[in-house]
Design a protein around this motif. Structure first.
Motif, short mmCIF file in Angstrom:
data_model
loop_
_atom_site.label_atom_id
_atom_site.label_comp_id
_atom_site.label_asym_id
_atom_site.label_seq_id
_atom_site.Cartn_x
_atom_site.Cartn_y
_atom_site.Cartn_z
N LYS A 94 0.84 -1.22 0.00
CA LYS A 94 0.00 0.00 0.00
C LYS A 94 0.87 1.26 0.00
CE LYS A 94 -4.08 -1.98 2.03
NZ LYS A 94 -4.63 -2.38 3.31
N ASP A 95 2.02 1.19 0.66
CA ASP A 95 2.92 2.35 0.65
C ASP A 95 3.45 2.60 -0.76
OD1 ASP A 95 4.68 4.29 2.31
OD2 ASP A 95 6.09 3.22 1.00
N ALA A 96 3.80 1.52 -1.47
CA ALA A 96 4.28 1.68 -2.85
C ALA A 96 3.16 2.26 -3.73
CB ALA A 96 4.76 0.34 -3.39
N LEU A 97 1.93 1.77 -3.50
CA LEU A 97 0.78 2.29 -4.25
C LEU A 97 0.59 3.78 -4.01
CD1 LEU A 97 -2.02 -0.32 -3.77
CD2 LEU A 97 -1.53 0.83 -5.91
N ARG A 98 0.72 4.17 -2.75
CA ARG A 98 0.57 5.59 -2.41
C ARG A 98 1.62 6.42 -3.15
NH1 ARG A 98 3.33 8.80 0.43
NH2 ARG A 98 4.58 7.16 1.41
N ARG A 99 2.84 5.86 -3.28
CA ARG A 99 3.90 6.60 -3.99
C ARG A 99 3.52 6.79 -5.47
NH1 ARG A 99 8.57 6.84 -0.89
NH2 ARG A 99 8.16 5.83 1.11
N VAL A 100 2.87 5.77 -6.04
CA VAL A 100 2.40 5.89 -7.42
C VAL A 100 1.32 6.98 -7.50
CG1 VAL A 100 1.17 4.70 -9.29
CG2 VAL A 100 2.94 3.48 -7.99
N THR A 101 0.37 6.92 -6.57
CA THR A 101 -0.73 7.90 -6.56
C THR A 101 -0.20 9.31 -6.35
OG1 THR A 101 -1.96 6.14 -5.49
CG2 THR A 101 -3.04 8.27 -5.61
N ASP A 102 0.80 9.45 -5.46
CA ASP A 102 1.37 10.78 -5.19
C ASP A 102 1.99 11.39 -6.46
OD1 ASP A 102 0.58 10.65 -2.60
OD2 ASP A 102 2.58 10.34 -1.74
N LEU A 103 2.42 10.54 -7.37
CA LEU A 103 2.97 11.04 -8.64
C LEU A 103 1.86 11.32 -9.66
CD1 LEU A 103 6.03 8.62 -9.02
CD2 LEU A 103 6.12 11.06 -8.49
N GLY A 104 0.63 11.10 -9.25
CA GLY A 104 -0.50 11.31 -10.16
C GLY A 104 -0.73 10.11 -11.06
N GLY A 105 -0.16 8.95 -10.69
CA GLY A 105 -0.23 7.78 -11.56
C GLY A 105 -1.22 6.72 -11.10
N GLN A 106 -1.29 5.68 -11.89
CA GLN A 106 -2.15 4.53 -11.56
C GLN A 106 -1.42 3.24 -11.91
OE1 GLN A 106 -6.03 4.51 -13.31
NE2 GLN A 106 -6.42 6.63 -12.74
N VAL A 107 -1.70 2.19 -11.15
CA VAL A 107 -1.17 0.87 -11.50
C VAL A 107 -2.11 0.25 -12.53
CG1 VAL A 107 -0.68 -1.45 -10.63
CG2 VAL A 107 -0.03 0.57 -9.29
N ALA A 108 -1.55 -0.23 -13.63
CA ALA A 108 -2.39 -0.77 -14.70
C ALA A 108 -2.49 -2.29 -14.64
CB ALA A 108 -1.82 -0.35 -16.05
N HIS A 109 -1.46 -2.93 -14.06
CA HIS A 109 -1.40 -4.38 -14.20
C HIS A 109 -0.33 -4.96 -13.26
CE1 HIS A 109 1.05 -7.56 -16.28
NE2 HIS A 109 -0.10 -8.17 -16.24
N ILE A 110 -0.60 -6.10 -12.70
CA ILE A 110 0.38 -6.77 -11.84
C ILE A 110 0.48 -8.23 -12.28
CG2 ILE A 110 0.80 -7.64 -9.48
CD1 ILE A 110 -0.61 -5.12 -8.44
N ASP A 111 1.68 -8.70 -12.50
CA ASP A 111 1.90 -10.10 -12.85
C ASP A 111 2.92 -10.67 -11.87
OD1 ASP A 111 1.94 -12.51 -14.24
OD2 ASP A 111 3.47 -11.82 -15.66
N VAL A 112 2.66 -11.88 -11.39
CA VAL A 112 3.62 -12.49 -10.45
C VAL A 112 3.77 -13.97 -10.77
CG1 VAL A 112 1.87 -12.92 -8.65
CG2 VAL A 112 4.24 -12.63 -7.99
N VAL B 149 -9.83 -7.53 -10.53
CA VAL B 149 -9.07 -8.79 -10.50
C VAL B 149 -8.55 -9.15 -11.91
CG1 VAL B 149 -11.02 -10.38 -10.75
CG2 VAL B 149 -9.05 -11.03 -9.34
N SER B 150 -9.22 -8.61 -12.93
CA SER B 150 -8.78 -8.89 -14.31
C SER B 150 -7.40 -8.28 -14.59
CB SER B 150 -9.80 -8.31 -15.29
OG SER B 150 -9.92 -6.91 -15.10
N ARG B 151 -6.94 -7.41 -13.73
CA ARG B 151 -5.62 -6.79 -13.92
C ARG B 151 -4.55 -7.43 -13.04
NH1 ARG B 151 -5.62 -2.07 -16.86
NH2 ARG B 151 -7.68 -1.51 -17.57
N ILE B 152 -4.89 -8.56 -12.42
CA ILE B 152 -3.94 -9.25 -11.55
C ILE B 152 -3.71 -10.65 -12.10
CG2 ILE B 152 -3.43 -10.01 -9.19
CD1 ILE B 152 -4.05 -7.01 -9.31
N SER B 153 -2.45 -10.99 -12.34
CA SER B 153 -2.12 -12.33 -12.83
C SER B 153 -1.22 -13.03 -11.80
CB SER B 153 -1.40 -12.18 -14.17
OG SER B 153 -0.56 -13.29 -14.39
N VAL B 154 -1.59 -14.27 -11.49
CA VAL B 154 -0.76 -15.08 -10.59
C VAL B 154 -0.42 -16.37 -11.31
CG1 VAL B 154 -0.70 -16.38 -8.43
CG2 VAL B 154 -1.72 -14.09 -8.48
#
Ligand code: MG
Length: 414
Positions: free
Chosen positions: A328-346, A374-379
């Motif tokens: 969540k802290d990393a996400l906040r850093r993205v948001t603080d830059l005015g950005g959004q996470v588009a996709h996560i793959d693991v 959830v469609s933007r999360i790949s495991v």
């Protein structure tokens, strides 16, 4: 200062049914922009750092509506939500039911708020809490009356002008020392009084001193169709302030890698999900190798160090910590830059435990932590063909890629 604070949201009302065009529903469940009125209201309290518990009093018939509203609230605050309790015949009785539930949890301070005021904000809440911290027993949020007031006369058709000096319009939240207001409500019901329309009125009746706290004119209650239209315009403005995806044209990809060794135990935590196993992962935090790899990938995408930079293992604060905080802290850093996470793959590399049966749980959990579909999360999972440390079942490795969309900053072309 670690005064336990709870918010009690009163959503049991039934009286006014309004329509937003598609639905004819109690007003707290009408849609406002992307979610229901109640979900907007709950999010403000769930998101406040000093509020540890949030309880809704709902109408006995509204279980399904309530569950849908809860599903719309911001992710990551599930631990603060207490199961809703059914309300009584009047607002006062509903509040009493809520207080009775909260009495079980050792709460010291309670904020009582109407679900139909979704525009309450943190400064308003902070001002109420500050007065309670200073030892006040009952605090009423209110705004001064600016309109000229007129009163009709019964005897003739004339009007008289009411002196508005010292007149205030009451809002919520109203804040109380818990024992004081619970006692006041209990005595009021014992005395056969069930007609108080707000909680400071109960407090006054019981002899508690009530002080005023500055409210906000935007914190209005949705009562009429006109209020709903005003609320709708306000939400549209607020939601328009979010950057449109087309503006987030600076697309970055980061990668992350992490390893944790096994030690004796009963379960491993992967992607925030506890998976039963005869080992656990060894580490300073909860050793969630999947969330660590994703966190590093996200930080990589915005070129902002790594998990160890922001959460040094030498810091005892993070001992046993739940790793969703790091993500969540990393996400906040993205948001603080005015950005959004588009996709996560693991990709998870291990022989045991088997990941397949838990894959959807992991996807859902990561989606919830990141407030992404959830469609933007790949495991994905693989073994290493019994080769190397993962092959010898000595630990688990995880690799991740995260795509982030940022606005282009001036003078910064790739
Ligand atoms: Mg790690």
């Amino acid at each position: 200062m670690s005064n336990q604070v709870a918010a009690l949201v009163v959503a049991a009302g039934r009286g006014t049914r309004m329509s937003d065009g598609d639905h004819d529903l109690p007003k707290q469940y009408l849609r406002l922009g992307s979610k229901s009125v109640l979900a907007h209201t709950l999010d403000v309290f769930l998101d406040h750092p000093r509020i540890q518990q949030v309880l809704t009093v709902r109408h006995p018939d509204d279980e399904t509506l309530y569950e849908s509203a809860i599903a719309e609230t911001n992710a990551g605050f599930e631990a603060k939500l207490i199961d809703a309790v059914p309300g009584g015949a009047t607002r006062q009785q509903s509040v009493f039911e809520g207080l009775r539930e909260l009495a079980k949890s050792g709460i010291r301070t309670v904020l009582i708020h109407d679900a139909a005021r979704p525009f309450v904000d943190h400064p308003v809440i902070d001002r109420v809490l500050r007065q309670l911290d200073d030892g006040q027993q009952a605090v009423l949020t209110a705004v001064p009356v600016f309109d000229t007031l007129k009163r009709t006369r019964e005897t003739d058709t004339g009007l008289e002008t009411v002196d508005r000096t010292g007149l205030w319009s009451a809002q919520t939240p109203q804040g109380f020392a818990f024992d004081g207001i619970f006692g006041a409500h209990s005595r009021a019901l014992e005395a056969g009084r069930a007609d108080f329309t707000d909680d400071t009125a109960v407090a006054e009746w019981a002899g508690l001193g009530v002080v005023l706290s500055e409210g906000n004119p935007d914190n209005f209650k949705i009562t009429t169709q006109g209020d709903l239209e005003r609320a709708d315009r306000r939400i549209q403005m607020m939601e328009r302030d979010r950057p449109s995806l087309a503006l987030l044209a600076d697309i970055r990809v980061g990668n992350g890698y992490d390893v944790h060794a096994f030690e004796d135990g009963r379960a491993v935590i992967l992607g925030g999900v506890e998976i039963p196993h005869d080992k656990r992962l060894k580490g300073h935090s909860d050793a969630d190798v999947v969330l660590h790899a994703i966190t590093d990938a996200m930080l990589g995408a915005i070129a902002d160090g790594d998990i160890g930079t922001h959460f040094p293992p030498s810091d005892p604060t993070w001992k046993g910590a739940s790793s969703d905080q790091f993500l969540k802290d990393a996400l906040r850093r993205v948001t603080d830059l005015g950005g959004q996470v588009a996709h996560i793959d693991v990709t998870i590399v291990c022989e045991m435990p088997k990941i397949g049966p838990h894959r959807e749980d992991l996807r859902n959990s990561i989606a919830k932590i990141c407030a992404l579909p959830v469609s933007r999360i790949s495991v994905k999972a693989t073994t290493s063909e019994r080769l190397g440390f993962t092959g010898r079942k000595e630990g688990i490795a995880a690799l991740s890629s995260v795509t982030v969309r940022l606005p282009f900053h001036e003078g910064e072309t790739p």
